[in-house]
Design a protein around this motif. Structure first.
Motif, PDB file in Angstrom:
ATOM      1  N   TRP B 172      30.058   5.781 -17.644  1.00 22.00           N
ATOM      2  CA  TRP B 172      29.469   5.702 -18.986  1.00 22.00           C
ATOM      3  C   TRP B 172      30.443   5.298 -20.082  1.00 22.00           C
ATOM      4  O   TRP B 172      30.053   4.702 -21.078  1.00 22.00           O
ATOM      5  CB  TRP B 172      28.826   7.045 -19.359  1.00 22.00           C
ATOM      6  N   TRP B 173      31.715   5.616 -19.915  1.00 21.42           N
ATOM      7  CA  TRP B 173      32.732   5.383 -20.946  1.00 21.42           C
ATOM      8  C   TRP B 173      33.210   3.923 -20.989  1.00 21.42           C
ATOM      9  O   TRP B 173      33.903   3.531 -21.935  1.00 21.42           O
ATOM     10  CB  TRP B 173      33.956   6.268 -20.628  1.00 21.42           C
ATOM     11  N   ASP B 174      32.848   3.128 -19.987  1.00 23.92           N
ATOM     12  CA  ASP B 174      33.472   1.812 -19.777  1.00 23.92           C
ATOM     13  C   ASP B 174      32.902   0.767 -20.742  1.00 23.92           C
ATOM     14  O   ASP B 174      31.697   0.503 -20.724  1.00 23.92           O
ATOM     15  CB  ASP B 174      33.224   1.379 -18.329  1.00 23.92           C
ATOM     16  N   PRO B 175      33.746   0.156 -21.575  1.00 21.65           N
ATOM     17  CA  PRO B 175      33.251  -0.846 -22.526  1.00 21.65           C
ATOM     18  C   PRO B 175      32.634  -2.077 -21.843  1.00 21.65           C
ATOM     19  O   PRO B 175      31.875  -2.802 -22.477  1.00 21.65           O
ATOM     20  CB  PRO B 175      34.493  -1.239 -23.338  1.00 21.65           C
ATOM     21  N   ASP B 176      32.947  -2.274 -20.566  1.00 23.98           N
ATOM     22  CA  ASP B 176      32.388  -3.421 -19.832  1.00 23.98           C
ATOM     23  C   ASP B 176      31.135  -3.066 -19.039  1.00 23.98           C
ATOM     24  O   ASP B 176      30.641  -3.888 -18.259  1.00 23.98           O
ATOM     25  CB  ASP B 176      33.437  -3.977 -18.855  1.00 23.98           C
TER      26      ASP B 176
END
Lengths: 266, 266
Positions: B172-176
């Motif tokens: 969930w935290w991944d900008p991609d």
């Protein structure tokens, strides 16, 4: 060159032990500057032949309400004042994250917050140093979780008064770490480097960091990348640890000094 | 469409409650298939009008010694056999990480391990499903920590018998994330989708997952991306939680069903 923070000590106790242990610099947390105030704290550190490396920590920009965002700007300006009084060349930013906001919005508010205070930081000759935090802190501590994100933001703001702090604890797992370390230095943004180790197993999300060599981080590899990048600043030891903070702090200091010299020998 | 796992129940207890709660499918952990064996477990699940979604979990390929790497290959083939007996279309891979190895070496060994068994998986009509795990598990559980890494590996192996599992807890935290979800589906690799929530605060690195809606993950946003990608599989509920596992499991089941229908309404 290294700096450390051992939390249970007050600054007046710490500087004495630091100097006799061969420590060269110290990053000062806001709470530990309260004992004497930032001005006298800075003097005391320098009188003990230690360098003030950074002031910790500003940031926490994202909030759902404008009132809270404005307060964050106010608090950060106050920390810039204190960093200047202390004689710290940089204020480390734990950028913040607001669980009610989506991460993109938190990131916009972080960049906006830094842009709002960068002129104030420049006037006070205090650099704002973006520290990307481990993804496990993306809920409340920072929506900036990779070195690439920190690099992109620092490059977008494009001010000599904005830099980046690289902490192995937060970034060791990242397949892009080597590449982004070089990029960080090439753009003149590599301002700080923090070391410790990742315990196996890790029993607490915040306060279970290991001494260098105790865990699984390939510190010799990352150290090589950092040196190859041309970074010449401190390799700062930063170990948050309930376990070590409960022990005799002089003995903890000795362990830090030993693991730090092993780190350089490896 | 959804599936769940509530750990304290044996499979024979679980299927009964699952069916009456409107659950449509179930992913089976190896230990819960031991009660009846995989063949009878599969029959029991289907007799209760449930679908076998996946078998959990293979992987753990990286090791310092060749003997252990060979054993991992052996164990994974055995799990493929069991998955086939169970009638599971995929074996979810927790790829593994060896703290003594650097992450690049672990990743090479993971890809090598999958390549070693992919023909065997194809013969048995069981897909190997790479699940990227949260970076906080990079020490011992998986050196594959982003969806991009899983996509790159699945695309490199380029077999219809290799896919990817997307779990919101890990990613969930991944900008991609949005971009990589679309990429995953476009390459035909999006095989499984797991949901739960990230508690604020999180008190344990492994066993403190929240019900959907309890935490800070923007599930409605990720759900939209997943649907937009064209993924049509199960939205599987996977909640590892000491807290919930201590409670009455029927009540936990009711909470899951409620949070799952709220998830679809939002």
């Amino acid at each position: 060159m290294h700096t450390i923070t051992t939390k249970p000590w007050k600054l007046t106790q710490a500087v004495e032990h630091y100097a006799e242990s061969g420590v060269r610099g110290v990053s000062v947390w806001q709470d530990s500057a309260q004992e004497l105030g930032p001005l006298k704290s800075g003097d005391l550190i320098r009188e003990n032949n230690l360098e003030v490396v950074s002031y910790v920590r500003g940031g926490f920009f994202p909030h759902s309400s404008k009132a809270k965002r404005d307060k964050a700007i106010h608090d950060n300006k106050k920390m810039i004042d204190e960093a200047a009084e202390l004689g710290a060349p940089m204020l480390v930013l734990v950028c913040g994250a607001e669980p009610n906001l989506d991460l993109e919005e938190s990131r916009k508010q972080i960049q906006g917050g830094i842009e709002d205070i960068v002129h104030y930081a420049a006037e006070n000759k205090v650099q704002l140093t973006i520290e990307p935090l481990h993804p496990m802190y993306a809920d409340t501590r920072s929506a900036i979780n990779t070195l690439r994100q920190a690099n992109v933001m620092a490059e977008a703001i494009a001010s000599e008064w904005v830099g980046v702090a690289v902490d192995v604890y937060h970034l060791w797992w990242d397949p892009d770490l080597e590449k982004e370390i070089y990029r960080c230095q090439e753009h003149g943004n590599f301002s700080a480097f923090h070391i410790c180790d990742w315990n196996v197993p890790t029993t607490d999300l915040l306060l279970d960091r290991g001494l260098m060599g105790e865990g699984c981080i390939k510190l010799d590899q990352i150290k090589k990348w950092v040196i190859k990048s041309g970074f010449e600043g401190f390799h700062e030891v930063e170990i948050f640890s309930e376990k070590f903070w409960k022990q005799d702090q002089k003995k903890f200091m000795d362990k830090i000094v030993k693991s730090y010299s092993d780190y350089w020998r490896s």
